[in-house]
Motif scaffolding. Structure first.
Motif, PDB file in Angstrom:
ATOM      1  N   SER A 341       1.526  66.979-101.521  1.00 54.44           N
ATOM      2  CA  SER A 341       2.392  66.923-102.699  1.00 54.44           C
ATOM      3  C   SER A 341       3.701  66.256-102.301  1.00 54.44           C
ATOM      4  N   ARG A 342       3.865  64.997-102.678  1.00 53.50           N
ATOM      5  CA  ARG A 342       4.987  64.204-102.180  1.00 53.50           C
ATOM      6  C   ARG A 342       6.187  64.173-103.122  1.00 53.50           C
ATOM      7  N   GLU A 343       6.021  64.591-104.364  1.00 53.62           N
ATOM      8  CA  GLU A 343       7.112  64.479-105.321  1.00 53.62           C
ATOM      9  C   GLU A 343       8.024  65.694-105.329  1.00 53.62           C
ATOM     10  N   SER A 344       7.508  66.830-104.872  1.00 49.78           N
ATOM     11  CA  SER A 344       8.319  68.038-104.921  1.00 49.78           C
ATOM     12  C   SER A 344       7.837  69.029-103.866  1.00 49.78           C
ATOM     13  N   SER A 345       8.749  69.885-103.417  1.00 50.34           N
ATOM     14  CA  SER A 345       8.365  70.967-102.511  1.00 50.34           C
ATOM     15  C   SER A 345       7.534  71.993-103.271  1.00 50.34           C
ATOM     16  N   ILE A 346       6.719  72.757-102.550  1.00 47.05           N
ATOM     17  CA  ILE A 346       5.842  73.728-103.210  1.00 47.05           C
ATOM     18  C   ILE A 346       6.501  75.106-103.323  1.00 47.05           C
ATOM     19  N   MET A 347       7.450  75.410-102.444  1.00 50.13           N
ATOM     20  CA  MET A 347       8.174  76.685-102.497  1.00 50.13           C
ATOM     21  C   MET A 347       9.591  76.434-102.003  1.00 50.13           C
ATOM     22  N   TRP A 348      10.525  77.243-102.477  1.00 47.95           N
ATOM     23  CA  TRP A 348      11.904  77.075-102.044  1.00 47.95           C
ATOM     24  C   TRP A 348      12.669  78.372-102.240  1.00 47.95           C
ATOM     25  N   THR A 349      13.765  78.501-101.493  1.00 44.70           N
ATOM     26  CA  THR A 349      14.627  79.665-101.639  1.00 44.70           C
ATOM     27  C   THR A 349      15.619  79.415-102.774  1.00 44.70           C
ATOM     28  N   LYS A 350      16.328  80.453-103.130  1.00 46.02           N
ATOM     29  CA  LYS A 350      17.382  80.295-104.136  1.00 46.02           C
ATOM     30  C   LYS A 350      18.531  79.478-103.543  1.00 46.02           C
ATOM     31  N   TYR A 351      19.416  78.982-104.401  1.00 44.16           N
ATOM     32  CA  TYR A 351      20.597  78.273-103.938  1.00 44.16           C
ATOM     33  C   TYR A 351      21.624  79.294-103.447  1.00 44.16           C
ATOM     34  N   HIS A 352      22.010  79.164-102.181  1.00 43.44           N
ATOM     35  CA  HIS A 352      22.958  80.105-101.587  1.00 43.44           C
ATOM     36  C   HIS A 352      24.394  79.649-101.843  1.00 43.44           C
ATOM     37  N   MET A 353      25.325  80.576-101.683  1.00 41.50           N
ATOM     38  CA  MET A 353      26.735  80.227-101.813  1.00 41.50           C
ATOM     39  C   MET A 353      27.221  79.438-100.600  1.00 41.50           C
ATOM     40  N   ALA A 354      26.652  79.713 -99.445  1.00 40.40           N
ATOM     41  CA  ALA A 354      27.042  79.019 -98.207  1.00 40.40           C
ATOM     42  C   ALA A 354      26.003  77.955 -97.851  1.00 40.40           C
ATOM     43  N   TYR A 355      26.458  76.897 -97.182  1.00 43.56           N
ATOM     44  CA  TYR A 355      25.597  75.799 -96.762  1.00 43.56           C
ATOM     45  C   TYR A 355      24.643  76.263 -95.661  1.00 43.56           C
ATOM     46  N   LEU A 356      23.385  75.866 -95.736  1.00 43.11           N
ATOM     47  CA  LEU A 356      22.420  76.188 -94.689  1.00 43.11           C
ATOM     48  C   LEU A 356      22.506  75.160 -93.567  1.00 43.11           C
ATOM     49  N   THR A 357      22.354  75.630 -92.319  1.00 42.07           N
ATOM     50  CA  THR A 357      22.568  74.751 -91.163  1.00 42.07           C
ATOM     51  C   THR A 357      21.343  74.571 -90.278  1.00 42.07           C
ATOM     52  N   ILE A 455      -0.553  69.907-110.426  1.00 45.45           N
ATOM     53  CA  ILE A 455      -0.741  69.959-111.886  1.00 45.45           C
ATOM     54  C   ILE A 455       0.545  69.563-112.601  1.00 45.45           C
ATOM     55  N   LEU A 456       1.688  70.064-112.102  1.00 51.08           N
ATOM     56  CA  LEU A 456       2.963  69.720-112.718  1.00 51.08           C
ATOM     57  C   LEU A 456       3.278  68.235-112.538  1.00 51.08           C
ATOM     58  N   GLU A 457       2.970  67.694-111.353  1.00 52.88           N
ATOM     59  CA  GLU A 457       3.203  66.265-111.130  1.00 52.88           C
ATOM     60  C   GLU A 457       2.363  65.415-112.081  1.00 52.88           C
ATOM     61  N   ALA A 458       1.101  65.789-112.249  1.00 52.78           N
ATOM     62  CA  ALA A 458       0.234  65.047-113.174  1.00 52.78           C
ATOM     63  C   ALA A 458       0.759  65.137-114.596  1.00 52.78           C
ATOM     64  N   ARG A 459       1.243  66.322-114.981  1.00 51.23           N
ATOM     65  CA  ARG A 459       1.794  66.498-116.323  1.00 51.23           C
ATOM     66  C   ARG A 459       3.047  65.655-116.515  1.00 51.23           C
TER      67      ARG A 459
END
Length: 491
Positions: A341-357, A455-459
């Motif tokens: 799946s090249r258009e989007s990641s399949i899972m991700w965390t929430k957006y944090h207040m601090a930058y991830l390193t 499925i979402l990419e095809a849609r």
């Protein structure tokens, strides 16, 4: 938090030794009988005691059938020795500090990279440098260190490069050899048997033009091959027996024109030994580039890209159990991807207040990974049980955490901070022990999320085609010619 202090003095330096000798016994206290207590006892009369008049005998028998059966086959034989031992723990996830290693220099540098000793993991190599462009304090040391986990007071060995080290890696085939990527773009190699000075160094005219953010040893027969990546947009292959120039160079130009001015700057590097021809690069522009070293032409070495982060990708690592899935960290999120799946990641965390390193997978549990943040927090994620929030969040220090590295057994985690402090933590057994049926559950989860994204990419593609068709039909006048229609498309 448990802090361990190790004494390194000799026994003879502690002071006068205690001498013991024999002597006569001394009576320190004598408690006399109390007549008042004797008056409180009640006499029991008569006293009945049961006895057996028969002779005591024991009973036993020989199980002839079982003995014959055991002679034919071993009834205690283990038939499934290769089956993995699975422990299920119900304790709450936790972690404790084992040791703290501080930069011994007065002018503190950031700990930018960590590497575990390949034999026994009893040593830790730490690279120290200041990554603020042209803001390095005057008189700042360039030394990096190898620490013994049992002695946080003094480094075991100082490594003295010509320029501060951004990355540092032990050779998995020869634990005496280390590979370093310098701030000035050079590649340095040490042999600890020869001391602190550099054993091999690349010539500066054939080295990178920017700091080297990634160095990895290759699984070669000689154990001397490696490659490096830099923000100058180049990936270079080296043989430490001849460091005068790289053996091969790939320019990270995704337009496949091999123009260095169009190349994307590399800031993280990934190589999986089970996929010897493939490697991946995380760029400053938030794009992951998948490459094939053995492609026929240089342009074909850039296979595909995965766009998804708003800023530099500071961490990139394939899952050790399912290499098709990989983890990235950039901006305020950590993301899990699938090569399908090249258009989007399949899972991700929430957006944090601090930058991830930084981030890393657990080497023993396929659904567990670790992330560090600019606010000094280490987050431990277990997607088997919780996907919205970390399973455990630890405030390691007050300054920013820059890097982390997990030990091969998954029990120990080392975190490096902005002030050069490396904290060693031990996680609870539940976070470092493979759970029952975890491999199957993690595999099913990754496959399910990959199918959903497809499925979402095809849609989305279908909707874009409909919108394009609708735009064309609106732009075409009733009796007009091609020019009117063309103008509609541009509008």
């Amino acid at each position: 938090m448990e802090i361990v202090y190790v004494y390194v003095k000799k026994r003879s330096e502690f002071g006068k030794q205690c001498n013991f000798s024999d002597r006569q016994a001394e009576l320190n206290i004598d408690i006399m009988p109390n007549p008042e207590l004797a008056e409180q006892f009640v006499e029991r009369n008569p006293v009945d005691t049961g006895i057996q008049c028969s002779i005591s005998m024991s009973e036993h028998e020989i199980m002839e059938h079982c003995i014959k059966q055991n002679n034919a086959i071993d009834i205690y034989e283990e038939y499934f020795n290769d089956e993995e031992a699975v422990e299920v723990t119900e304790e709450d996830p936790s972690a404790k500090t084992i040791n703290v290693f501080r930069d011994p220099q007065e002018i503190k540098r950031a700990a930018t990279h960590l590497s575990w000793h390949p034999d026994g993991n009893r040593k830790l190599a730490v690279a120290y440098s200041c990554l603020d462009f042209q803001r390095a304090p005057v008189g700042m040391s360039s030394d990096s260190y190898i620490w013994d986990l049992e002695n946080p007071n003094k480094p075991e060995l100082a490594l003295k490069p010509s320029s501060p080290l951004v990355t540092l890696e032990f050779n998995p085939k020869d634990s005496h050899v280390l590979l370093g990527g310098c701030y000035n773009g050079q590649i340095a190699c040490w042999d600890t048997r020869k001391g602190s000075l550099v054993a091999e160094l690349s010539t500066i005219e054939f080295s990178h033009r920017d700091p080297v953010y990634g160095t990895i040893w290759l699984q070669s027969k000689t154990g001397t091959e490696c490659f490096s990546a830099s923000t100058d947009g180049q990936v270079m292959w080296w043989d430490t027996r001849k460091m005068s120039e790289p053996t091969e160079v790939v320019i990270l130009d995704i337009t496949k024109k091999e123009q260095l001015e169009n190349a994307l700057g590399a800031i993280s590097l990934e190589f999986e030994s089970t996929l010897p021809t493939k490697f991946m690069v995380g760029t400053e522009q938030g794009i992951v580039i998948s490459c094939n070293r053995k492609a026929k032409t240089s342009a074909e070495k850039i296979v595909c890209t995965f766009p998804g982060h708003h800023g530099p990708i500071y961490a990139l690592q394939r899952n050790p159990f399912y290499p098709k899935n990989f983890l990235t960290v950039g901006d305020w999120t950590a993301r899990i991807w699938s090569e399908d799946s090249r258009e989007s990641s399949i899972m991700w965390t929430k957006y944090h207040m601090a930058y991830l390193t930084d981030a890393a997978w657990s080497p023993v549990r396929p659904a567990v990974f670790f992330t560090t943040k600019m606010d000094g927090t280490l987050d431990i994620w277990d997607f088997m049980f919780e996907q919205c929030d970390p399973t455990l969040s630890l405030k390691v220090c007050d300054e920013a955490l820059f890097c982390l590295r997990v030990q091969d057994n998954g029990c120990l985690i080392a975190c490096g901070s902005q002030l050069g402090t490396t904290t060693l933590l031990e996680v609870s057994p539940g976070l470092s022990t493979l759970q029952r049926n975890e491999k199957n559950v993690a595999s099913s989860m990754f496959e399910r999320e990959t199918r959903r994204e497809k499925i979402l990419e095809a849609r989305h593609r279908e909707m874009r085609l409909k919108e394009k068709a609708a735009t064309k039909s609106r732009g075409r006048p009733g009796g007009g010619g091609g020019r009117g229609s063309s103008g509609g498309r541009r509008g």
